[in-house]
Design an enzyme around this catalytic site. Structure first.
Site, PDB file in Angstrom:
ATOM      1  N   LYS A 111       0.995  -1.258  -0.049  1.00  0.00           N
ATOM      2  CA  LYS A 111      -0.144  -0.413   0.350  1.00  0.00           C
ATOM      3  C   LYS A 111       1.039   1.333   0.127  1.00  0.00           C
ATOM      4  O   LYS A 111       0.429   2.044  -0.426  1.00  0.00           O
ATOM      5  CB  LYS A 111      -1.211   0.001   0.983  1.00  0.00           C
ATOM      6  CG  LYS A 111      -2.532  -0.834   0.817  1.00  0.00           C
ATOM      7  CD  LYS A 111      -3.782  -0.747   2.625  1.00  0.00           C
ATOM      8  CE  LYS A 111      -4.633  -1.328   2.173  1.00  0.00           C
ATOM      9  NZ  LYS A 111      -5.689  -1.172   3.429  1.00  0.00           N
ATOM     10  N   LYS A 194      -4.228  -9.960  -7.155  1.00  0.00           N
ATOM     11  CA  LYS A 194      -6.257 -10.204  -6.671  1.00  0.00           C
ATOM     12  C   LYS A 194      -7.118  -9.046  -6.894  1.00  0.00           C
ATOM     13  O   LYS A 194      -6.280  -7.814  -7.613  1.00  0.00           O
ATOM     14  CB  LYS A 194      -5.861 -10.260  -4.932  1.00  0.00           C
ATOM     15  CG  LYS A 194      -5.464  -8.832  -4.369  1.00  0.00           C
ATOM     16  CD  LYS A 194      -5.519  -9.231  -3.232  1.00  0.00           C
ATOM     17  CE  LYS A 194      -5.076  -7.999  -2.244  1.00  0.00           C
ATOM     18  NZ  LYS A 194      -4.993  -7.259  -0.545  1.00  0.00           N
ATOM     19  N   LYS A 197     -10.611  -3.291  -4.878  1.00  0.00           N
ATOM     20  CA  LYS A 197     -10.635  -1.674  -5.246  1.00  0.00           C
ATOM     21  C   LYS A 197     -10.177  -0.975  -5.423  1.00  0.00           C
ATOM     22  O   LYS A 197     -10.452   0.218  -6.247  1.00  0.00           O
ATOM     23  CB  LYS A 197     -12.036  -1.659  -4.302  1.00  0.00           C
ATOM     24  CG  LYS A 197     -11.432  -2.164  -2.740  1.00  0.00           C
ATOM     25  CD  LYS A 197     -12.849  -1.590  -1.993  1.00  0.00           C
ATOM     26  CE  LYS A 197     -12.852  -2.792  -0.555  1.00  0.00           C
ATOM     27  NZ  LYS A 197     -13.904  -3.430  -0.043  1.00  0.00           N
TER      28      LYS A 197
HETATM   29  P1  TYM Z   1     -10.523  -5.609   3.442  1.00  0.00           P
HETATM   30  O1  TYM Z   1     -11.691  -4.616   3.544  1.00  0.00           O
HETATM   31  O2  TYM Z   1     -10.155  -5.659   2.531  1.00  0.00           O
HETATM   32  O3  TYM Z   1     -11.512  -7.619   2.798  1.00  0.00           O
HETATM   33  C1  TYM Z   1     -12.356  -7.983   3.376  1.00  0.00           C
HETATM   34  C2  TYM Z   1     -12.211  -8.921   3.548  1.00  0.00           C
HETATM   35  O4  TYM Z   1     -12.280  -9.702   1.620  1.00  0.00           O
HETATM   36  C3  TYM Z   1     -11.151 -10.405   1.923  1.00  0.00           C
HETATM   37  N1  TYM Z   1     -10.939 -10.599  -0.151  1.00  0.00           N
HETATM   38  C4  TYM Z   1     -10.767 -11.660  -0.468  1.00  0.00           C
HETATM   39  N2  TYM Z   1     -10.418 -12.600  -0.860  1.00  0.00           N
HETATM   40  C5  TYM Z   1     -10.956 -13.059  -1.632  1.00  0.00           C
HETATM   41  N3  TYM Z   1      -9.739 -12.355  -2.898  1.00  0.00           N
HETATM   42  C6  TYM Z   1     -10.312 -11.986  -2.981  1.00  0.00           C
HETATM   43  N4  TYM Z   1      -9.610 -11.219  -4.347  1.00  0.00           N
HETATM   44  C7  TYM Z   1      -9.988 -10.371  -1.691  1.00  0.00           C
HETATM   45  N5  TYM Z   1     -10.042  -9.256  -1.600  1.00  0.00           N
HETATM   46  C8  TYM Z   1     -10.550  -9.290   0.069  1.00  0.00           C
HETATM   47  C9  TYM Z   1     -10.517 -10.105   2.725  1.00  0.00           C
HETATM   48  O5  TYM Z   1      -9.080 -11.134   2.578  1.00  0.00           O
HETATM   49  C10 TYM Z   1     -10.803 -10.038   3.866  1.00  0.00           C
HETATM   50  O6  TYM Z   1     -11.452 -10.752   4.647  1.00  0.00           O
HETATM   51  N6  TYM Z   1      -7.722  -5.451   7.230  1.00  0.00           N
HETATM   52  C11 TYM Z   1      -8.369  -5.975   6.743  1.00  0.00           C
HETATM   53  C12 TYM Z   1     -10.150  -5.859   8.042  1.00  0.00           C
HETATM   54  C13 TYM Z   1     -10.455  -6.109   8.821  1.00  0.00           C
HETATM   55  C14 TYM Z   1      -9.865  -7.105   9.857  1.00  0.00           C
HETATM   56  C15 TYM Z   1      -9.551  -6.670  11.213  1.00  0.00           C
HETATM   57  C16 TYM Z   1      -9.717  -8.602   9.499  1.00  0.00           C
HETATM   58  C17 TYM Z   1      -9.896  -5.423   9.948  1.00  0.00           C
HETATM   59  N7  TYM Z   1      -9.470  -5.802  11.405  1.00  0.00           N
HETATM   60  C18 TYM Z   1     -10.190  -8.230  11.763  1.00  0.00           C
HETATM   61  C19 TYM Z   1     -10.435  -9.633  10.310  1.00  0.00           C
HETATM   62  C20 TYM Z   1     -10.086  -9.701  11.533  1.00  0.00           C
HETATM   63  C21 TYM Z   1      -8.777  -5.770   5.295  1.00  0.00           C
HETATM   64  O7  TYM Z   1      -8.438  -4.833   5.321  1.00  0.00           O
HETATM   65  O8  TYM Z   1      -9.991  -6.566   4.621  1.00  0.00           O
END
Ligand code: TYM
Length: 328
Positions: A111, A194, A197
């Site tokens: 990032k 991957k 967004k």
């Molecule tokens: P975030 O908001 O980017 O994504 C939410 C969830 O979607 C999954 N994901 C994917 N899975 C498969 N293929 C993809 N291309 C893909 N893109 C996103 C992510 O793995 C996630 O499970 N840091 C985290 C948010 C967070 C969190 C937490 C998660 C904050 N606190 C505590 C679990 C527990 C994030 O940015 O996810």
């Protein structure tokens, strides 16, 4: 009954990677487990610079979480910033993780590199400490996520182990749970990256709210690989493998079994597009219904906030007591 927690950021629209990697499995586990799901707006602040968008994105994401099937009677859906305990425990987590550990996080490195010309906030760097707080506050045994979050769950475990070692047994050690198919959905235009967004244009990303015709078009134009055999080979045929994984996830089969049904790329693309349209149609209509009654939506979120806060407040008090801070 396992305690489950997982969260999603209210940044941009929810896409197929979010759904297959995470949301679908949150819904699948809600009746067997005690589940908590947060809309993590404080995490989104690490990259938010425009006023008056975060609140609307948060409400819209709440509608989406219920639209995909989370049942407010059993699943606790809450908004991170509504619970002060997340910020409070995050500071303690920052003091329990090292600069070196944070420097090794691939998500931070990616990032920060992508934002080269933009503002790189300190919050982007300490982000995993806040995420550790999200998880440890709920005594979560399992964290259902996509593959890209594994490193963040690992560092959470390391932080919990260190805290427990310093101050006595306080936190449950969580483990990441990823789905068999769909843990890493790739961009349809660039299957080496991957679906995300923040990295690419819209043509490679399928949004949950896309119209059926747009979804079919995106799959029809998906980049495939040289050759013409439909075989599941992630290393040599990443484009075809991605389609097979999406189709397998959408139709509850394996990528290998899905591959056996096709002899041409064109038919595979059309079938995958059709399967995704069918899977997403009811979600789209439920989402619009929910967004038409914002009062009810806000009420559901408040209910989740209240339930979540009871658990979070007890855990924070336990952490303060373990450290031996002076009670007020
Ligand atoms: P975030 O908001 O980017 O994504 C939410 C969830 O979607 C999954 N994901 C994917 N899975 C498969 N293929 C993809 N291309 C893909 N893109 C996103 C992510 O793995 C996630 O499970 N840091 C985290 C948010 C967070 C969190 C937490 C998660 C904050 N606190 C505590 C679990 C527990 C994030 O940015 O996810």
């Amino acid at each position: 009954m396992a305690r489950v927690l997982s969260c999603i950021q209210p940044t941009g629209e929810v896409h197929l990677g979010n759904y297959l990697g995470a949301l679908r499995n949150w819904v699948g586990g809600q009746h067997e487990n005690d589940v908590f799901h947060g809309i993590v707006d404080l995490h989104a602040l690490t990259v938010t610079e425009t006023p008056n968008v975060l609140g609307e994105n948060t409400l819209s994401l709440a509608a989406m979480l219920f639209a995909v099937g989370l049942d407010p009677d059993v699943a606790t859906v809450f908004v991170q910033s509504h619970l002060p305990q997340h910020s409070q425990l995050a500071w303690i987590m920052e003091c329990t993780v090292s600069y070196g550990e944070l420097s090794r996080m691939t998500q931070f490195k990616d990032k920060a590199a992508r934002r080269e010309a933009d503002f790189v906030s300190a919050g982007l760097f300490t982000y995993p400490a806040l995420q550790a707080a999200d998880i440890l506050l709920y005594d979560a045994h399992e964290v259902p996520v996509g593959d890209d979050q594994r490193q963040h769950i690992e560092i959470t475990r390391d932080i919990a182990i260190r805290f427990n070692h310093r101050f006595g047994d306080t936190f449950v050690l969580p483990k990441a749970v990823t789905p068999k198919a769909g843990a890493r959905v790739m961009d349809l235009q660039n299957p080496d990256n991957k679906m995300s967004k923040s990295t690419s244009g819209d043509s490679g990303i399928v949004y949950l709210l896309d119209e059926p015709a747009a979804i079919e078009r995106k799959f029809k134009r998906a980049v495939t690989d040289s050759g013409s055999d439909v075989v599941y080979d992630r290393a040599n045929k990443p484009g075809v493998a991605n389609l097979l994984e999406i189709l397998a996830a959408a139709t509850n089969t394996t990528p290998e079994a899905a591959a056996a049904q096709f002899s041409q790329y064109g038919a595979l693309k059309a079938a995958t597009g059709a399967a995704v349209v069918e899977m997403l149609a009811p979600i789209r209509s439920r989402y619009h219904e929910l967004m038409n009654d914002r009062g009810e939506l806000a009420r559901l979120v408040r209910r989740g906030d209240d339930r979540a806060e009871q658990v979070a407040a007890a855990t924070l008090a336990r952490a303060h007591a373990a450290i031996g801070m002076l009670p007020r």
